[in-house]
Design a protein around this motif. Structure first.
Motif, PDB file in Angstrom:
ATOM      1  N   SER A   1      41.403 -35.677 -28.649  1.00  0.00           N
ATOM      2  CA  SER A   1      43.021 -36.069 -28.972  1.00  0.00           C
ATOM      3  C   SER A   1      43.787 -34.858 -29.643  1.00  0.00           C
ATOM      4  O   SER A   1      44.833 -34.719 -29.041  1.00  0.00           O
ATOM      5  CB  SER A   1      42.976 -37.240 -29.815  1.00  0.00           C
ATOM      6  N   ASN A   2      43.314 -34.353 -30.482  1.00  0.00           N
ATOM      7  CA  ASN A   2      44.114 -33.067 -31.175  1.00  0.00           C
ATOM      8  C   ASN A   2      43.956 -31.761 -30.460  1.00  0.00           C
ATOM      9  O   ASN A   2      44.821 -31.116 -30.497  1.00  0.00           O
ATOM     10  CB  ASN A   2      43.420 -32.790 -32.531  1.00  0.00           C
ATOM     11  N   LEU A   3      42.841 -31.533 -30.039  1.00  0.00           N
ATOM     12  CA  LEU A   3      42.483 -30.097 -29.140  1.00  0.00           C
ATOM     13  C   LEU A   3      42.426 -30.381 -27.756  1.00  0.00           C
ATOM     14  O   LEU A   3      42.554 -29.362 -27.232  1.00  0.00           O
ATOM     15  CB  LEU A   3      41.307 -29.584 -29.805  1.00  0.00           C
ATOM     16  N   GLY A   4      42.257 -31.325 -27.273  1.00  0.00           N
ATOM     17  CA  GLY A   4      42.145 -31.606 -25.565  1.00  0.00           C
ATOM     18  C   GLY A   4      40.900 -31.152 -25.275  1.00  0.00           C
ATOM     19  O   GLY A   4      40.623 -30.402 -24.151  1.00  0.00           O
ATOM     20  N   TRP A   5      39.942 -30.897 -26.053  1.00  0.00           N
ATOM     21  CA  TRP A   5      38.599 -30.537 -25.750  1.00  0.00           C
ATOM     22  C   TRP A   5      37.821 -31.614 -25.140  1.00  0.00           C
ATOM     23  O   TRP A   5      37.785 -32.524 -25.621  1.00  0.00           O
ATOM     24  CB  TRP A   5      37.788 -29.724 -26.954  1.00  0.00           C
ATOM     25  N   GLN A   6      36.883 -31.143 -24.330  1.00  0.00           N
ATOM     26  CA  GLN A   6      35.997 -32.154 -23.726  1.00  0.00           C
ATOM     27  C   GLN A   6      34.688 -31.253 -23.289  1.00  0.00           C
ATOM     28  O   GLN A   6      34.720 -30.336 -22.632  1.00  0.00           O
ATOM     29  CB  GLN A   6      36.596 -32.543 -22.400  1.00  0.00           C
ATOM     30  N   PRO A   7      33.329 -31.888 -23.926  1.00  0.00           N
ATOM     31  CA  PRO A   7      32.206 -31.117 -23.275  1.00  0.00           C
ATOM     32  C   PRO A   7      32.140 -31.430 -21.780  1.00  0.00           C
ATOM     33  O   PRO A   7      32.329 -32.628 -21.367  1.00  0.00           O
ATOM     34  CB  PRO A   7      31.279 -31.692 -24.268  1.00  0.00           C
ATOM     35  N   ARG A   8      31.566 -30.418 -21.037  1.00  0.00           N
ATOM     36  CA  ARG A   8      31.534 -30.724 -19.592  1.00  0.00           C
ATOM     37  C   ARG A   8      29.874 -30.694 -19.022  1.00  0.00           C
ATOM     38  O   ARG A   8      29.758 -31.372 -18.116  1.00  0.00           O
ATOM     39  CB  ARG A   8      32.048 -29.538 -18.999  1.00  0.00           C
ATOM     40  N   THR A   9      29.067 -30.082 -19.876  1.00  0.00           N
ATOM     41  CA  THR A   9      27.903 -29.896 -19.316  1.00  0.00           C
ATOM     42  C   THR A   9      26.990 -30.899 -19.722  1.00  0.00           C
ATOM     43  O   THR A   9      26.636 -31.339 -20.938  1.00  0.00           O
ATOM     44  CB  THR A   9      27.207 -28.646 -19.793  1.00  0.00           C
ATOM     45  N   ASP A  10      26.449 -32.027 -18.800  1.00  0.00           N
ATOM     46  CA  ASP A  10      25.313 -32.864 -19.027  1.00  0.00           C
ATOM     47  C   ASP A  10      24.119 -32.505 -19.245  1.00  0.00           C
ATOM     48  O   ASP A  10      23.732 -31.267 -19.268  1.00  0.00           O
ATOM     49  CB  ASP A  10      25.600 -34.226 -18.235  1.00  0.00           C
ATOM     50  N   VAL A  11      23.228 -33.551 -19.987  1.00  0.00           N
ATOM     51  CA  VAL A  11      21.920 -33.188 -20.430  1.00  0.00           C
ATOM     52  C   VAL A  11      20.974 -32.457 -19.363  1.00  0.00           C
ATOM     53  O   VAL A  11      20.309 -31.510 -19.575  1.00  0.00           O
ATOM     54  CB  VAL A  11      21.172 -34.267 -21.091  1.00  0.00           C
ATOM     55  N   VAL A  12      20.973 -33.292 -18.258  1.00  0.00           N
ATOM     56  CA  VAL A  12      20.064 -32.468 -17.201  1.00  0.00           C
ATOM     57  C   VAL A  12      20.616 -30.965 -16.787  1.00  0.00           C
ATOM     58  O   VAL A  12      19.645 -30.173 -16.774  1.00  0.00           O
ATOM     59  CB  VAL A  12      20.216 -33.563 -15.809  1.00  0.00           C
ATOM     60  N   GLU A  13      21.931 -30.987 -16.710  1.00  0.00           N
ATOM     61  CA  GLU A  13      22.150 -29.604 -16.431  1.00  0.00           C
ATOM     62  C   GLU A  13      21.825 -28.636 -17.641  1.00  0.00           C
ATOM     63  O   GLU A  13      21.317 -27.468 -17.367  1.00  0.00           O
ATOM     64  CB  GLU A  13      23.731 -29.370 -16.161  1.00  0.00           C
ATOM     65  N   VAL A  14      21.901 -28.953 -18.959  1.00  0.00           N
ATOM     66  CA  VAL A  14      21.526 -28.369 -19.862  1.00  0.00           C
ATOM     67  C   VAL A  14      20.013 -28.012 -20.095  1.00  0.00           C
ATOM     68  O   VAL A  14      19.513 -26.764 -19.723  1.00  0.00           O
ATOM     69  CB  VAL A  14      21.753 -28.735 -21.272  1.00  0.00           C
ATOM     70  N   VAL A  15      19.245 -28.978 -19.722  1.00  0.00           N
ATOM     71  CA  VAL A  15      17.582 -28.595 -19.411  1.00  0.00           C
ATOM     72  C   VAL A  15      17.344 -27.549 -18.408  1.00  0.00           C
ATOM     73  O   VAL A  15      16.503 -26.869 -18.344  1.00  0.00           O
ATOM     74  CB  VAL A  15      16.980 -30.059 -19.110  1.00  0.00           C
ATOM     75  N   ASP A  16      18.402 -27.923 -17.273  1.00  0.00           N
ATOM     76  CA  ASP A  16      17.856 -27.059 -15.910  1.00  0.00           C
ATOM     77  C   ASP A  16      18.243 -25.453 -16.411  1.00  0.00           C
ATOM     78  O   ASP A  16      17.589 -24.557 -16.138  1.00  0.00           O
ATOM     79  CB  ASP A  16      18.991 -27.546 -14.944  1.00  0.00           C
ATOM     80  N   ILE A  17      19.468 -25.224 -17.198  1.00  0.00           N
ATOM     81  CA  ILE A  17      19.885 -23.769 -17.665  1.00  0.00           C
ATOM     82  C   ILE A  17      18.746 -23.221 -18.722  1.00  0.00           C
ATOM     83  O   ILE A  17      18.267 -22.186 -18.342  1.00  0.00           O
ATOM     84  CB  ILE A  17      21.209 -23.950 -18.087  1.00  0.00           C
ATOM     85  N   VAL A  18      18.203 -24.089 -19.484  1.00  0.00           N
ATOM     86  CA  VAL A  18      17.371 -23.715 -20.513  1.00  0.00           C
ATOM     87  C   VAL A  18      16.188 -23.235 -19.789  1.00  0.00           C
ATOM     88  O   VAL A  18      15.433 -22.249 -19.832  1.00  0.00           O
ATOM     89  CB  VAL A  18      17.223 -24.762 -21.451  1.00  0.00           C
ATOM     90  N   THR A  19      15.669 -24.312 -18.915  1.00  0.00           N
ATOM     91  CA  THR A  19      14.444 -24.098 -18.155  1.00  0.00           C
ATOM     92  C   THR A  19      14.471 -22.589 -17.448  1.00  0.00           C
ATOM     93  O   THR A  19      13.608 -21.861 -17.429  1.00  0.00           O
ATOM     94  CB  THR A  19      13.947 -25.262 -17.132  1.00  0.00           C
TER      95      THR A  19
END
Ligand SMILES: NC(=O)c1ccc[n+]([C@@H]2O[C@H](COP(=O)([O-])OP(=O)(O)OC[C@H]3O[C@@H](n4cnc5c(N)ncnc54)[C@H](O)[C@@H]3O)[C@@H](O)[C@H]2O)c1
Length: 364
Positions: free
Chosen positions: A330-348
């Protein structure tokens, strides 16, 4: 809030060869090519030496130094912004051994960084941790067990300030034991507040849950997503430790690039968020249990490994942690976008691209 106008000439990233520091240093340099970005690190973390060439390739100057030593922090450049990412980041630091290193780095070293900020009149973004919240109070919240994870019992949440089905907010009490890691971070937050109040330094404190992404040299006590993905890629055994050895403990996760977006917003709106504390993570929508993480790693890597059960827990461990992001949203209008499956995919993908270098560094 708009993240466009990040204004700095020279940025210092302490812990700049670590996972968070190296990624942020490179991302800030790319977002502002005319600026100078300095990554400062003593290379204590195994694997951080692998980041030196990567920093150089991205035009980030590497300085080998130790934040415990004020002399090392006497830099010739005028510093406008400090991103304080250096730390002994293990929750197990000091257990069964002297706490000297974690105290000297996370507290005295952090104060040395605040001193640098005072001398230079620099703004400071401080990477703190969800571990400032006490583990016993969190573990006292009643839970229910589903097929793949523990969940907070909703009826228990209404009576405890600072916790709801959205997660743990900044209002949750910090009173109680929190590990030496969490305690040193909270002490540093308090001292930073005094620096802001007494010397007019502008700063923001981000209490992060699990952060994940490439160039995290995961180990059993820190960097769980990278550790799990690497064990699957390299076909190494793992253990579900604590809480009955079922792997049902839960964390939320924020991807490193989403964290960068947050810091960009904060830097470009520092007057508005000066002195603020934010709980940062992925929130309930981007959470996982170890058991679920195993399933995702199996899907992504195509490999299955042996995972044993160690029912007895580690001191200070937490059954469920979820960040309530409402304030940052609410204060910054920030929103995380990358979900857990995508993160695992990128890290792999990152591990596979650097298999030879990472095989030795990422031992479970
Ligand atoms: N990664 C996470 O999940 C997570 C979660 C919450 C908070 N944080 C915080 O984010 C920051 C960065 O964590 P990370 O995951 O990148 O850890 P990391 O271990 O990868 O990076 C920390 C870096 O600090 C360096 N360092 C340690 N002691 C030092 C000293 N005395 N002088 C100079 N450098 C020193 C290490 O060599 C390492 O490169 C830390 O403050 C940590 O507490 C991280």
């Amino acid at each position: 809030m708009e993240p466009e106008a990040v204004g700095f000439e020279t940025m210092l990233v302490t812990g700049g060869a670590g996972f968070v520091g190296s990624n942020l240093a490179i991302s800030f340099k790319k977002s502002r090519p005319g600026s100078r970005v300095i990554a400062f690190d003593n290379l204590k973390r195994r694997g951080s030496e692998l980041n030196i060439n990567r920093l150089k390739d991205n035009d980030v100057r590497f300085v080998h130094g130790d934040i415990r030593n004020p002399e090392d922090l006497k830099l010739k450049e005028q510093i406008d912004v400090i991103i304080e990412c250096s730390a002994e980041a293990s929750v197990l630091a000091g257990w069964g051994e002297s706490p000297r290193y974690v105290l000297d780095t996370n507290l005295t070293g952090a104060i040395n960084c605040f001193e640098l900020a005072r001398r230079h009149g620099a703004d400071i973004l401080f990477l703190s941790t969800s571990r400032v919240y006490p583990f016993e109070a969190i573990n006292r919240v009643e839970t229910v067990e589903t097929v793949t994870r523990f969940e907070w019992d909703e009826s228990a949440l209404t009576s405890i300030p600072g916790i709801s089905d959205k997660g743990i907010s900044e209002e949750f009490s910090v009173s109680g034991a929190k590990t030496m890691y969490g305690a040193t971070k909270l002490c540093s937050e308090i001292i930073l507040n005094e620096y802001m109040s007494m010397y007019g330094i502008r700063g923001v404190i981000n209490r992060c849950g699990v952060i994940a992404g490439p160039w995290q040299f995961g180990k059993v006590d820190q960097g769980i997503v990278a550790l799990w993905a690497a064990a699957h890629v390299f076909k190494r055994d793992l253990s579900y430790i604590g809480f009955g050895g079922k792997g049902k403990q839960v964390r939320d996760l924020v991807f490193i690039d989403d964290l960068f977006e947050l810091l960009k917003i904060q830097l470009s709106n520092l007057d508005a968020c000066d002195g603020e504390v934010f709980n940062i993570g992925g929130g309930p929508d981007m959470s996982f249990s170890l058991l679920e993480l195993t399933g995702i790693c199996q899907e992504v890597t195509g490999n299955r490994i042996n995972i044993s059960a160690e029912p007895e827990g580690r001191p200070g461990d937490i059954m469920i942690y979820l960040s309530d992001l409402s304030k940052a949203q609410s204060n910054l209008g920030w929103q995380p976008r990358t979900d857990v499956v995508e993160v695992v995919d990128i890290v792999t993908g990152w591990i596979r691209d650097h298999e030879r270098a990472l095989y030795q560094v990422m031992l479970p």
